[in-house]
Design a protein around this motif. Structure first.
Motif, PDB file in Angstrom:
ATOM      1  N   SER A 183      -6.256  -5.073  -5.263  1.00  0.00           N
ATOM      2  CA  SER A 183      -6.832  -6.414  -5.412  1.00  0.00           C
ATOM      3  C   SER A 183      -7.412  -6.900  -4.090  1.00  0.00           C
ATOM      4  O   SER A 183      -7.013  -6.415  -3.035  1.00  0.00           O
ATOM      5  CB  SER A 183      -5.741  -7.399  -5.840  1.00  0.00           C
ATOM      6  OG  SER A 183      -5.025  -7.854  -4.683  1.00  0.00           O
TER       7      SER A 183
ATOM      8  N   GLU B 202       0.589 -13.540   4.675  1.00  0.00           N
ATOM      9  CA  GLU B 202      -0.498 -13.989   3.800  1.00  0.00           C
ATOM     10  C   GLU B 202       0.013 -15.012   2.785  1.00  0.00           C
ATOM     11  O   GLU B 202      -0.671 -15.990   2.475  1.00  0.00           O
ATOM     12  CB  GLU B 202      -1.146 -12.782   3.105  1.00  0.00           C
ATOM     13  CG  GLU B 202      -1.986 -11.938   4.071  1.00  0.00           C
ATOM     14  CD  GLU B 202      -2.275 -10.510   3.605  1.00  0.00           C
ATOM     15  OE1 GLU B 202      -2.849  -9.739   4.392  1.00  0.00           O
ATOM     16  OE2 GLU B 202      -1.912 -10.165   2.464  1.00  0.00           O
TER      17      GLU B 202
ATOM     18  N   SER C  64       0.801  -1.226   0.000  1.00  0.00           N
ATOM     19  CA  SER C  64       0.000   0.000   0.000  1.00  0.00           C
ATOM     20  C   SER C  64       0.833   1.276   0.000  1.00  0.00           C
ATOM     21  O   SER C  64       0.287   2.357  -0.155  1.00  0.00           O
ATOM     22  CB  SER C  64      -0.916   0.005   1.230  1.00  0.00           C
ATOM     23  OG  SER C  64      -0.145   0.081   2.405  1.00  0.00           O
TER      24      SER C  64
ATOM     25  N   ASP D  99      11.221  -2.864   7.249  1.00  0.00           N
ATOM     26  CA  ASP D  99      11.333  -4.270   7.640  1.00  0.00           C
ATOM     27  C   ASP D  99      11.316  -5.212   6.438  1.00  0.00           C
ATOM     28  O   ASP D  99      11.595  -6.397   6.577  1.00  0.00           O
ATOM     29  CB  ASP D  99      10.203  -4.639   8.599  1.00  0.00           C
ATOM     30  CG  ASP D  99       8.828  -4.492   7.954  1.00  0.00           C
ATOM     31  OD1 ASP D  99       8.636  -3.558   7.149  1.00  0.00           O
ATOM     32  OD2 ASP D  99       7.948  -5.321   8.253  1.00  0.00           O
TER      33      ASP D  99
ATOM     34  N   SER E  65       1.897  -9.127   3.798  1.00  0.00           N
ATOM     35  CA  SER E  65       1.986  -9.910   2.566  1.00  0.00           C
ATOM     36  C   SER E  65       2.789 -11.186   2.798  1.00  0.00           C
ATOM     37  O   SER E  65       2.460 -12.249   2.272  1.00  0.00           O
ATOM     38  CB  SER E  65       2.621  -9.084   1.447  1.00  0.00           C
ATOM     39  OG  SER E  65       1.767  -8.007   1.096  1.00  0.00           O
TER      40      SER E  65
END
Ligand code: UDX
Length: 434
Positions: free
Chosen positions: A332, A357, A272, A373, A354
């Motif tokens: 998305s 996920e 983002s 990070d 991410s």
């Protein structure tokens, strides 16, 4: 809007208020923990800035209320537009504390615990001022938490240039200058953010609980080694399908994915915040086109103008949308994309959400870290979890990815390690409320 509860049950249940730093990478895990605590029967309030509130309520996020879960946003309107991250940090530091104090005071059910963030260190001060116990939810990896902690307390010498030797932190592989969070480098452009995060490591004594978006099976060594300093309680992966989008996802990419072959699609996203340069966008565009493989690429609105001329036109076919080899969207539904059987790999900037996920979906990744990070997460994806490369080596990675998928699901399933930790946290809060 102020919250209220007339039910007698709610009045005797602990009331947890969670505050999220205004960014997608923070809103998602904080909302997901909020939903999990509500599912444990606690009364839960989620807060963030008024701007985040407006965006959450206007996107197609799953913000449907539960009887014991509500939103109540800060009244923190900035007086003018906030141009940069540093402006936002300054605004939050001045407008945040009085606004959070007012929000806490107006709760009809007294707040039992404030769950803050090291990115908003003043939340702990406000809670302390009102005599409310506090926890912190660290939304990045425990390894990164340990790195910042050791750096702040000067417990180790960190490599800040390529000629410095790697740093060995307890429970972590040796980290070179390229692997330590880039916010520690002298060249870091996000000074105020880095200073805020680091300063908050001196303020953690005010938090009774340190919760982290991770799980024991993934970061066992880092967590175990850190426990001699402070216990870190992993409550993740907070990767449930519950969505807190600040942008509206393009759902039409799902029917395009349905038409693709199993494990054939490369999903490409830089999260983002990261913005690629025009050159990087062009490299990516031609690389994806020339790979000859189908791809789904998230290009946020602010970067759309950097796509090479004719690139989008070149993707259209006479068969309509479904026949395209490549699909570009502005945002998305990422959790649904990652678990779609047509997706075969994830080209990612390695944001921690991410990363988790991808592990939760059992997907191998191609690491493309930019800053903060992300560089440390990339090191772990490639060298520790064994599911990522900077160039593909698919099969072994797929098997290891499948292993992490199982471990991630087991951690948050009923009775799993993180689920038990959330249960214990909820029980402890219950013991505060008499
Ligand atoms: C940033 C940092 O990079 C991250 O490491 C830190 O922990 C939080 O702040 P961000 O760069 O946005 O976050 O990355 P990431 O942590 O991966 O979070 C992005 C979130 O947005 C993920 O939950 C992802 O599923 C979601 N997303 C991203 C979408 O839903 N759709 C998209 O198109 C892109």
């Amino acid at each position: 809007s102020s919250s209220s509860s007339s039910s007698a049950a709610a009045a005797t249940s602990p009331h947890v208020l969670l505050i999220a730093f205004p960014g997608q990478g923070h809103v998602n895990p904080v909302l997901r923990l909020a939903r999990r605590l509500a599912a444990k029967g606690l009364l839960v309030t989620f807060t963030s800035t008024s701007d985040i509130g407006a965006r959450l309520l206007s996107s197609s996020s799953d913000v449907s209320p539960l009887p014991n879960f509500r939103f109540d946003f800060l009244s923190d309107q900035p007086s003018g537009p906030l141009a940069a991250l540093d402006d936002l940090m300054r605004h939050l530091a001045s407008a945040g504390p009085p606004s959070l104090a007012a929000l806490l005071r107006r709760q009809t059910v007294p707040v039992t615990c404030v769950v803050g963030s090291p990115f908003l260190p003043w939340a702990l001060d406000v809670a302390e001022g009102l005599g409310i116990p506090a926890a912190v939810l660290w939304v990045q990896s425990c390894a990164v938490f340990s790195a910042y902690y050791h750096y702040h307390h000067r417990l180790a010498a960190f490599p800040l240039s390529d000629s410095d030797p790697p740093v060995s932190l307890p429970g972590l592989p040796p980290l070179s200058a390229a692997d330590v969070p880039s916010f520690l480098h002298p060249s870091n452009p996000y000074k105020l953010l880095a200073d805020t995060i680091l300063a908050s490591f001196g303020n953690l004594g005010k938090a009774r609980w340190l919760l982290a978006n991770s799980f024991n099976e993934l970061e066992h060594d880092a967590i175990a080694a850190f426990s001699s300093l402070r216990p870190l309680t992993p409550v993740g992966p907070l990767t449930d399908p519950f969505r807190g989008d600040l942008l509206t996802p393009a759902d039409d990419c799902m029917s395009w994915l349905d038409a693709q072959e199993r494990q054939s699609v490369a999903y490409v996203s830089v999260g983002s915040v990261v913005v690629l340069t025009a050159d990087e966008m062009a490299e990516m565009a031609w690389g994806l086109r020339d790979s000859g493989r189908p791809f789904l690429w998230v290009v946020r609105q602010e970067s759309r103008g950097l796509l090479p001329e004719d690139f989008l036109e070149g993707l259209t076919t006479t068969e309509g949308d479904v026949g395209r080899r490549g699909f570009v969207v502005g945002w998305s539904p990422q959790d649904r994309v990652l678990s779609h059987p047509a997706v075969g790999c994830f080209l990612t900037h390695c944001g921690w959400n991410s990363t988790l996920e991808a592990l939760s979906a059992g997907l191998p990744v191609i690491a493309f870290p930019q800053w903060g990070d992300q560089v440390t997460n990339a090191k772990f994806l490639v060298d520790v979890y064994g599911v990522g490369v900077r160039r593909p080596e698919a099969e072994g990675m797929r098997a290891r990815a499948a292993k992490w998928k199982e471990a991630a699901a087991a951690a948050v399933a009923e009775g799993g390690s993180s689920d038990r930790n959330i249960q214990n946290f909820a029980d402890e809060l219950r013991s505060i409320v008499v």
